[in-house]
Design an enzyme around this catalytic site. Structure first.
Site, mmCIF file in Angstrom:
data_model
loop_
_atom_site.group_PDB
_atom_site.id
_atom_site.type_symbol
_atom_site.label_atom_id
_atom_site.label_comp_id
_atom_site.label_asym_id
_atom_site.label_seq_id
_atom_site.Cartn_x
_atom_site.Cartn_y
_atom_site.Cartn_z
ATOM 1 N N TYR A 135 0.829 -1.202 0.000
ATOM 2 C CA TYR A 135 0.000 0.000 0.000
ATOM 3 C C TYR A 135 0.865 1.253 0.000
ATOM 4 O O TYR A 135 0.703 2.145 -0.847
ATOM 5 C CB TYR A 135 -0.926 -0.013 1.218
ATOM 6 C CG TYR A 135 -1.688 1.272 1.412
ATOM 7 C CD1 TYR A 135 -2.613 1.704 0.461
ATOM 8 C CD2 TYR A 135 -1.495 2.063 2.553
ATOM 9 C CE1 TYR A 135 -3.317 2.889 0.638
ATOM 10 C CE2 TYR A 135 -2.194 3.233 2.736
ATOM 11 C CZ TYR A 135 -3.106 3.645 1.778
ATOM 12 O OH TYR A 135 -3.791 4.825 1.950
ATOM 13 N N GLY A 186 -15.690 -3.204 27.188
ATOM 14 C CA GLY A 186 -15.144 -3.477 28.514
ATOM 15 C C GLY A 186 -14.146 -4.615 28.519
ATOM 16 O O GLY A 186 -13.661 -5.022 29.573
#
Length: 333
Positions: A135, A186
Site C-alpha cells: 500500500y 469493557g
C-alpha cells in the site's frame, strides 16, 4: 454539471469522498462522483466507472475541471497483491492520461503517511520514504506519476498531494472504530506499555482541507494531514472510557512479545484455512508502534473545523451512545 469546470471525485462513494461531497453540495459546487459503486447519498451524481479504466468517463470531463482522486486499494490484506499496483499506480496513470486529454490542470490526490513506513517521531513532509507494505509503496509510486504529469506544464498545472494519517469518524468501520468498539465492550486488552503515541485525523477535517486545497495555485503542494494533539494509547483509552462513563483503568495488558506471538498464530491459521482475521502480526506491530507526524498544513492558513477532542467525542457518542443503526457505514483500515 457545467460544460466548463466541475469537480470529479474518483472514489467519491467512500468514507472521505462522501464527507467531501457533503461539503461541496452544501456550497452548490458542481461535482460528479466516479466510483465502482453508486453513492448511496448521491446516486444521481454518480457515474459508475473504475479508476483502472479512467477513460470510461472521458465524455463527462471538461476543461478547467478539477480531479480529486480518492480511489485506492488500502487494506492490509488485499489479495491478489497486484490490485495495489492496478488501482493505485495504474489508476494514477489513467487519471493523468484523462487530465491530459481533457485539458484538466488541477489534480488533488490523497496519498498516505504509509509512504514513510515505520517513521521517526515527528516526521514531516521531508521525511525519508521507506514504505513497509505494498500500500505505502504504491501510494509513493502514484505520487511520482502525478509529479511527472505536473512537470510537463509546471506553470499551469496544480498538483496537491495530501498524506493523511489514520482517518476516523462517524460511520467508519476501520481500525480506530475496532479499537473504540473493544474499549466500549469493557474487554479491551492493551498490548505493550501503552506509551506509544498515535497521530489521528478526523474525516470532516480531512474533507475540509481537500475542499480548501481547491484554491491552491499552480505548483506541487504536499502536506501530511494530522489533527493535534497526539495521544498515547493509554491516554486515548482512558479518555474514551470516561466518555462512556466507565472506569478509566486499563484492566488487561499483554507484553508486546506475547501479542506478536498471538498475531503470528492467527497469520498461520489464516494461511491454512484461507480466512482473514482482525488480528495479525502486522496489525499488532502497527498498534504498538509510535505513529507521530508533523505537518505544514498550518502554514496554508487552514483551520480545522473540529478539534480532535470534539471529534473523538462526536464519534464515540454517534457509535456507542446514540442510536444510528440504519445509517450507512464504510469499511476501511
Amino acid at each position: 454539471m457545467n460544460k466548463v469546470g466541475g469537480i470529479f471525485l474518483f472514489g467519491g462513494s467512500g468514507f472521505i469522498g462522501t464527507r467531501l461531497a457533503d461539503r461541496l453540495d452544501s456550497k452548490c459546487h458542481h461535482f460528479l462522483i466516479i466510483d465502482k459503486s453508486r453513492s448511496i447519498k448521491y446516486p444521481g451524481k454518480t457515474f459508475i466507472a473504475d479508476v483502472r479504466n479512467a477513460l470510461q468517463v472521458h465524455a463527462e470531463v471538461f476543461p478547467n475541471s478539477v480531479i480529486v482522486n480518492l480511489a485506492a486499494e488500502h487494506r492490509d490484506d488485499v489479495s491478489p497483491k497486484v490490485l495495489y499496483d492496478q488501482t493505485n499506480v495504474q489508476g494514477a496513470m489513467n487519471v493523468c492520461d484523462l487530465a491530459r486529454s481533457k485539458g484538466v490542470n488541477k489534480i488533488i490526490f490523497t496519498s498516505s503517511v504509509a509512504v514513510y513506513g515505520f517513521a521517526l517521531l515527528g516526521t514531516d513532509e521531508s521525511g525519508a520514504i521507506a514504505p513497509f507494505n505494498a500500500y505505502g509503496r504504491t501510494k509513493w509510486e502514484a505520487e511520482q506519476v502525478y509529479k511527472k504529469w505536473q512537470a510537463e506544464d509546471p506553470h499551469k498545472r496544480t498538483l496537491v498531494i495530501i498524506r493523511p494519517t489514520v482517518v476516523f469518524g462517524e460511520r467508519n468501520r476501520g481500525n480506530v472504530f475496532n479499537l473504540l468498539r473493544q474499549i466500549a465492550s469493557g474487554k479491551f486488552i492493551m498490548i505493550g506499555d501503552g506509551l506509544n503515541r498515535k497521530s489521528m485525523a478526523y474525516v470532516e477535517n480531512v474533507a475540509a482541507f481537500l475542499e480548501y486545497s481547491l484554491d491552491f495555485k499552480p505548483g506541487v503542494h504536499i502536506y501530511n494531514y494530522i489533527d493535534k494533539p497526539d495521544f498515547t494509547m493509554n491516554a486515548l483509552v482512558k479518555h474514551v472510557n470516561k466518555l462512556l462513563g466507565m472506569s478509566s483503568d486499563i484492566k488487561f495488558r499483554l507484553p508486546f512479545s506475547v501479542g506478536l506471538l498471538i498475531g503470528s498464530c492467527f497469520d498461520l491459521v489464516a494461511k491454512i484455512i484461507g480466512k482473514k482475521f482482525p488480528i495479525s502480526t502486522i496489525r499488532v506491530k502497527k498498534f504498538c508502534a509510535n505513529s507521530v507526524y508533523e505537518s505544514a498544513v498550518e502554514s496554508t492558513g487552514f483551520i480545522p473545523p473540529v478539534t480532535l477532542m470534539d471529534a473523538i467525542e462526536k464519534t464515540v457518542r454517534f457509535e456507542f451512545i446514540e442510536d444510528h443503526k440504519i445509517e450507512q457505514v464504510f469499511y476501511s483500515e
